[in-house]
Design an enzyme around this catalytic site. Structure first.
Site, short mmCIF file in Angstrom:
data_model
loop_
_atom_site.label_atom_id
_atom_site.label_comp_id
_atom_site.label_asym_id
_atom_site.label_seq_id
_atom_site.Cartn_x
_atom_site.Cartn_y
_atom_site.Cartn_z
N HIS A 11 20.06 -37.27 -5.57
CA HIS A 11 19.43 -37.40 -4.04
C HIS A 11 17.94 -37.32 -4.36
CE1 HIS A 11 23.02 -38.45 -1.98
NE2 HIS A 11 23.60 -37.38 -2.40
N GLU B 141 9.03 -15.68 -10.49
CA GLU B 141 8.20 -14.70 -10.00
C GLU B 141 7.64 -13.88 -11.20
OE1 GLU B 141 9.77 -11.87 -7.24
OE2 GLU B 141 11.92 -12.13 -8.11
N LYS C 24 14.07 -15.48 -10.03
CA LYS C 24 13.54 -14.43 -10.84
C LYS C 24 12.79 -15.13 -11.97
CE LYS C 24 14.68 -11.68 -9.24
NZ LYS C 24 15.13 -11.26 -8.03
N ASN D 297 -1.88 2.28 5.99
CA ASN D 297 -1.11 1.45 5.39
C ASN D 297 -0.93 0.45 6.60
OD1 ASN D 297 -1.06 2.41 2.96
ND2 ASN D 297 1.45 2.98 3.38
N GLY D 298 -0.71 -0.67 6.30
CA GLY D 298 -0.55 -1.82 7.69
C GLY D 298 -1.72 -2.59 8.14
N LYS E 59 6.06 -4.71 -4.16
CA LYS E 59 7.59 -4.55 -3.88
C LYS E 59 7.93 -4.43 -2.50
CE LYS E 59 11.64 -3.27 -5.57
NZ LYS E 59 12.24 -4.29 -6.16
N GLU F 206 18.37 -17.58 -7.00
CA GLU F 206 18.20 -16.57 -7.34
C GLU F 206 17.52 -16.48 -8.75
OE1 GLU F 206 17.37 -13.90 -6.01
OE2 GLU F 206 17.80 -12.24 -7.57
N CYS G 248 0.88 -1.20 -0.11
CA CYS G 248 0.04 -0.05 -0.08
C CYS G 248 0.84 1.40 0.16
CB CYS G 248 -0.80 0.29 1.21
SG CYS G 248 -2.03 -1.61 1.44
N ARG H 260 5.08 -0.18 -5.98
CA ARG H 260 5.08 -1.09 -4.70
C ARG H 260 4.05 -2.22 -4.74
NH1 ARG H 260 6.94 2.12 -0.25
NH2 ARG H 260 5.52 0.81 0.79
N TRP I 64 -2.92 -2.85 -1.53
CA TRP I 64 -2.74 -4.33 -1.86
C TRP I 64 -3.63 -5.06 -0.79
CZ3 TRP I 64 0.07 -8.40 0.17
CH2 TRP I 64 0.52 -9.26 -0.86
C1 F6R Z 1 12.38 -11.05 -5.36
C2 F6R Z 1 12.13 -9.79 -4.30
C3 F6R Z 1 11.94 -10.32 -3.10
C4 F6R Z 1 12.47 -9.59 -2.04
C5 F6R Z 1 11.90 -9.57 -0.54
C6 F6R Z 1 12.76 -8.97 0.56
O1 F6R Z 1 12.79 -10.39 -6.74
O2 F6R Z 1 12.30 -8.77 -4.87
O3 F6R Z 1 12.16 -11.65 -2.65
O4 F6R Z 1 14.01 -9.63 -2.13
O5 F6R Z 1 10.70 -9.50 -0.45
O6 F6R Z 1 12.56 -7.56 0.31
P1 F6R Z 1 13.86 -6.38 0.79
O7 F6R Z 1 15.16 -6.61 0.21
O8 F6R Z 1 13.01 -5.15 0.38
O9 F6R Z 1 13.69 -6.62 2.22
#
Ligand code: F6R
Length: 610
Positions: free
Chosen positions: A506, A490, A487, A99-100, A605, A483, A2, A27, A74
Site C-alpha cells: 500500500h 536512535e 533502536k 530542572n524543569g 534518558k 521497536e 537535567c 540522563r 539539557w
Molecule cells: C527509546 C527510549 C524512549 C523512551 C521514552 C519513554 O529507546 O528510551 O523512546 O522509551 O522516552 O520513556 P519512559 O519509559 O521513561 O517513560
C-alpha cells in the site's frame, strides 16, 4: 535530561558534586557546572560538553568547599553555551540549579528588570535566582525567600539554592520534577535522582509536589505546599552500585542487553514464588480495582508505547477485554472518551516522563480512578500518582536506548493480561499453568537469543554503510519491528521505518531496491505464511532481506534472503525473545558507525519536559 546534586557537609563536597554529576550523565546533557560557598564568596565553574571538562576546570581553579550545588543541563531555554549553563547566580550572592521549565518566566523577567536586575543568560532559571534574591533583599531569610519566590512561579521545577548570606543552609523545592533529600551522618544532600548520591547515602526522603526543604548539616526540615512543617517517610534505596558501573562491557547498552535474562527473572520472581496469577501482584487493593474492569487504555511514549502496542494483542486475545493504546502526548490534548470502568495503564521506565505523567493526570481529571503504573524506578512520580503499581525489576537503565526496561515491561504486561483473564473467568487452571511455565522458561530463551550475537555482528557490518532500512512484522511482532526501527535510528542514525508486512504493497514497497535492507521479524506463528508471501514482494524488487525467525519456521535462505533463527519457538511470549536480536543489530550497527551509543545526539534518558 537535567540533573541536580547538592551537598552540605563537614568535608570537601566538591568530589561529591562531581561524582554525583558523573552518575547523572546517563540522563543526557550538554553542559555542566557547580557553585560552592567558599568563605565570603560564591564560586562557580561551568563548561559545555562533558562533566570531566568541568571537573578539570574546577581542579585547576582549586575548588574546595563544604556547601555546594551542581547541575547537568539539557538545553531548553537558550542554546548550549557556558552562559546558559547552571548554576545561575544573582548579584554574586546566591546560586540556583533548576530542572524543569518556568512558564511565566517572561512576565517575571520584565518585573525583575524593572527592579534593576540584569539578565546575562537566556534561561528561565536566571529568573528564579533573581526572584529569590529580590525576596531576600526585602528581609526574608533564604528559606522564606525561596518559598515566596516559588509561589510566584508557574510551570515545573526542582531547584536547589545556596547563598553566601546563610552558609549553613541548602534549600530546595519541588513541583512537577523529582527531587529528594539524602540523609547522611553529620552531612546531608539533595538530588534529582538517587544514583547521584548513592555513594554517600542510601537513606532518602522523596519530596512531594509543592514541598520545600531546609537542609543543614545536622537537620532536614520539610514543608508542604502550604508552608506547614511535615514529616515525610525515609526510604532506604536498593539501587545497586553494580548497576551504575560499566564492568567488563564497552557500553551500558551492551551491558543492559546482556542483563535481560536476569532482569526478566527478577521481574517475575514474585509470580514464580506464588505459582499463580493474583491481583495482589499489582498491589494490596488490586483485586478491588481490577475485578470489574471493562476495558484497558494504555498510555506511554517511545519504547514504552511499543510495549503497550504489543500488550494490546495479548490483552484482547487472552482476557477478552477491549484495549486501546495511545501515545501519551497525543492523549493528553484530545477530548477523550472516558469510561471510568476502564483501567488506565501507564508504562514508563523512568516514571518521570512528563507527557505520560500529564496524560495520567488528564485521565484522572476525566473520572478515571482505576490507574496502574508499570514502572522501573521505585517511588518515581508516575507510580506515586497511580492507584496500582507493578515494578519491573530491570535495575538502573543507564543507556539512553531502552532495552531491558522494554523486555521487562512486556513481562509485566503479560502478567497483567493473564491476571485480567483470570478475573474475567477466561483462564482455566491448565492454561494458567502453561503460561506460568512459559514465563519460567523465558530467561533461558532470552539467553539463547543473546547467543546469536556473533551472527548479528556479521549482519551489522552490512548495515553500517546504509542510509535507510525497513522493518517488517505482522501481528504481535509488528510492534517489535517498530521497536527495532526505533533502536536502529536512535543510536546508529540510520533512517529506519517499520510497517506491518501486509501494508507493504500500500505504499512503502516503492522504497525497496537493492540499496534498502529489509529486516523481517517472522517467527513461526499463525501469520508466518502471510509474511512469507509479503516478502516475495520485496524479493521480486531486488530487496535484500534479513529475517529473524525461529527454529520451527522452515524459512529458506538464498543470496537475497539471510536468516537467523532463535533456537526455540516460545509461543505467545515470542515478541519478548525477538526483541533481543533487533536490539543487538542496532547496537552493533551503531558500533560499526562509531556513534556515541550510550548518549546518542539530541536525546535524553528521562524526558521531563514537553
Ligand atoms: C527509546 C527510549 C524512549 C523512551 C521514552 C519513554 O529507546 O528510551 O523512546 O522509551 O522516552 O520513556 P519512559 O519509559 O521513561 O517513560
Amino acid at each position: 535530561m537535567c540533573g541536580i546534586v547538592g551537598a552540605i557537609a563537614d568535608r570537601d563536597v566538591v568530589p561529591v558534586l562531581i561524582d554525583g554529576l558523573k552518575r547523572l550523565e546517563y540522563r543526557g546533557y550538554d553542559s555542566a557546572g557547580i557553585a560552592v560557598i567558599d568563605g565570603d564568596d560564591v564560586r562557580r565553574v561551568r563548561r559545555t560538553g562533558r562533566v570531566a571538562e568541568m571537573e578539570n576546570a574546577a581542579a585547576q581553579e582549586n575548588f574546595h568547599a563544604r556547601l555546594g550545588i551542581g547541575h547537568t543541563r539539557w538545553a531548553t531555554h537558550g542554546g548550549v553555551t557556558e552562559t546558559n549553563a547552571h548554576p545561575h547566580i544573582s548579584f554574586g550572592e546566591l546560586a540556583v540549579v533548576h530542572n524543569g521549565i518556568i512558564e511565566n518566566h517572561e512576565q517575571q523577567r520584565d518585573r525583575l528588570r524593572a527592579e534593576g536586575y540584569v539578565f546575562e543568560s537566556q534561561t528561565d532559571t536566571e529568573v528564579i535566582a533573581h526572584l529569590i534574591h529580590f525576596h531576600q533583599k526585602r528581609g526574608l531569610d533564604l528559606l522564606a525567600a525561596m518559598q515566596t519566590a516559588v509561589r510566584e512561579l508557574e510551570g515545573a521545577y526542582a531547584i536547589a539554592v545556596v547563598s553566601k548570606r546563610e552558609p549553613g543552609h541548602l534549600v530546595a523545592a519541588r513541583m512537577g520534577c523529582p527531587l529528594l533529600v539524602g540523609l547522611g551522618d553529620g552531612e546531608n544532600f539533595v538530588a534529582s535522582d538517587v544514583s547521584a548520591i548513592v555513594q554517600a547515602t542510601r537513606r532518602v526522603i522523596f519530596l512531594d509536589e509543592g514541598d520545600t526543604a531546609d537542609v543543614t548539616r545536622e537537620s532536614v526540615r520539610i514543608f508542604d505546599a502550604s508552608g506547614t512543617p511535615i514529616e515525610r517517610e525515609v526510604h532506604v534505596s536498593d539501587v545497586s552500585l553494580a548497576s551504575l558501573e560499566l564492568g567488563p562491557y564497552r557500553h551500558f547498552m551492551q551491558k543492559e542487553i546482556h542483563e535481560q535474562p536476569r532482569a526478566v527473572a527478577d521481574t517475575i520472581e514474585a509470580l514464580m514464588d506464588d505459582g499463580k496469577f493474583t491481583a495482589e501482584l499489582f498491589g494490596k487493593d488490586a483485586g478491588e480495582v481490577l475485578r470489574d474492569v471493562e476495558g484497558v487504555q494504555i498510555l506511554a511514549c517511545g519504547t514504552s508505547y511499543y510495549a503497550g502496542l504489543t500488550a494490546r494483542y495479548w490483552i484482547e486475545a487472552i482476557s477478552g477485554l477491549p484495549c486501546t493504546v495511545e501515545i501519551a502526548s497525543e492523549y493528553r490534548y484530545r477530548d477523550v472518551y472516558a469510561n471510568p470502568k476502564n483501567l488506565i495503564v501507564t508504562i514508563s521506565q523512568s516514571g518521570e516522563t512528563l507527557d505520560t505523567m500529564e496524560a495520567l493526570k488528564y485521565a484522572k481529571s476525566r473520572g478515571h480512578e482505576k490507574t496502574l503504573s508499570i514502572c522501573n524506578v521505585p517511588e518515581s512520580a508516575i507510580p506515586r500518582a497511580s492507584k496500582l503499581v507493578y515494578y519491573t525489576r530491570a535495575g538502573a537503565e543507564i543507556g539512553v536506548a531502552s532495552t531491558k526496561a522494554f523486555t521487562t515491561q512486556l513481562v509485566a504486561l503479560f502478567t497483567l493480561t493473564c491476571t485480567l483473564a483470570k478475573l474475567q473467568g477466561r483462564l482455566d487452571g491448565a492454561q494458567e499453568l502453561a503460561y506460568i511455565e512459559a514465563l519460567r522458561q523465558l530467561p533461558g530463551s532470552v539467553q539463547h537469543a543473546l547467543n546469536l550475537e556473533p551472527q548479528i555482528v556479521a549482519w551489522s557490518e552490512r548495515f553500517a554503510p546504509k542510509q535507510h532500512a525497513l522493518f517488517l512484522g505482522r501481528g504481535v511482532h509488528y510492534p517489535i519491528a517498530l521497536e527495532g526501527a526505533l533502536k536502529l535510528k536512535e543510536i546508529s542514525y540510520i533512517h529506519a521505518e517499520a510497517y506491518p508486512a501486509g501494508e507493504l504493497k500500500h505504499g512503502p514497497l516503492a522504497l525497496v531496491d537493492e540499496a534498502m535492507p529489509v529486516v523481517v521479524i517472522a517467527p513461526n506463528d499463525a501469520l508466518l505464511e502471510k509474511v512469507k508471501s509479503n516478502i516475495q514482494e520485496v524479493r521480486a524488487r531486488g530487496g535484500e532481506m534479513f529475517v529473524f525467525t525461529d527454529a520451527d519456521s522452515r524459512f529458506g535462505e538464498s543470496e537475497q534472503v539471510h536468516v537467523i533463527r532463535t533456537p526455540r519457538h516460545v509461543g505467545v511470549l515470542s515478541p519478548i525473545v525477538h526483541a533481543i536480536p533487533v536490539q543487538l543489530l542496532a547496537y552493533h550497527a551503531a558500533l560499526a558507525r562509531g556513534t556515541d551509543v550510550d548518549k546518542p545526539r539530541n536525546l535524553a534518558k528521562s524526558v521531563t519536559v514537553e
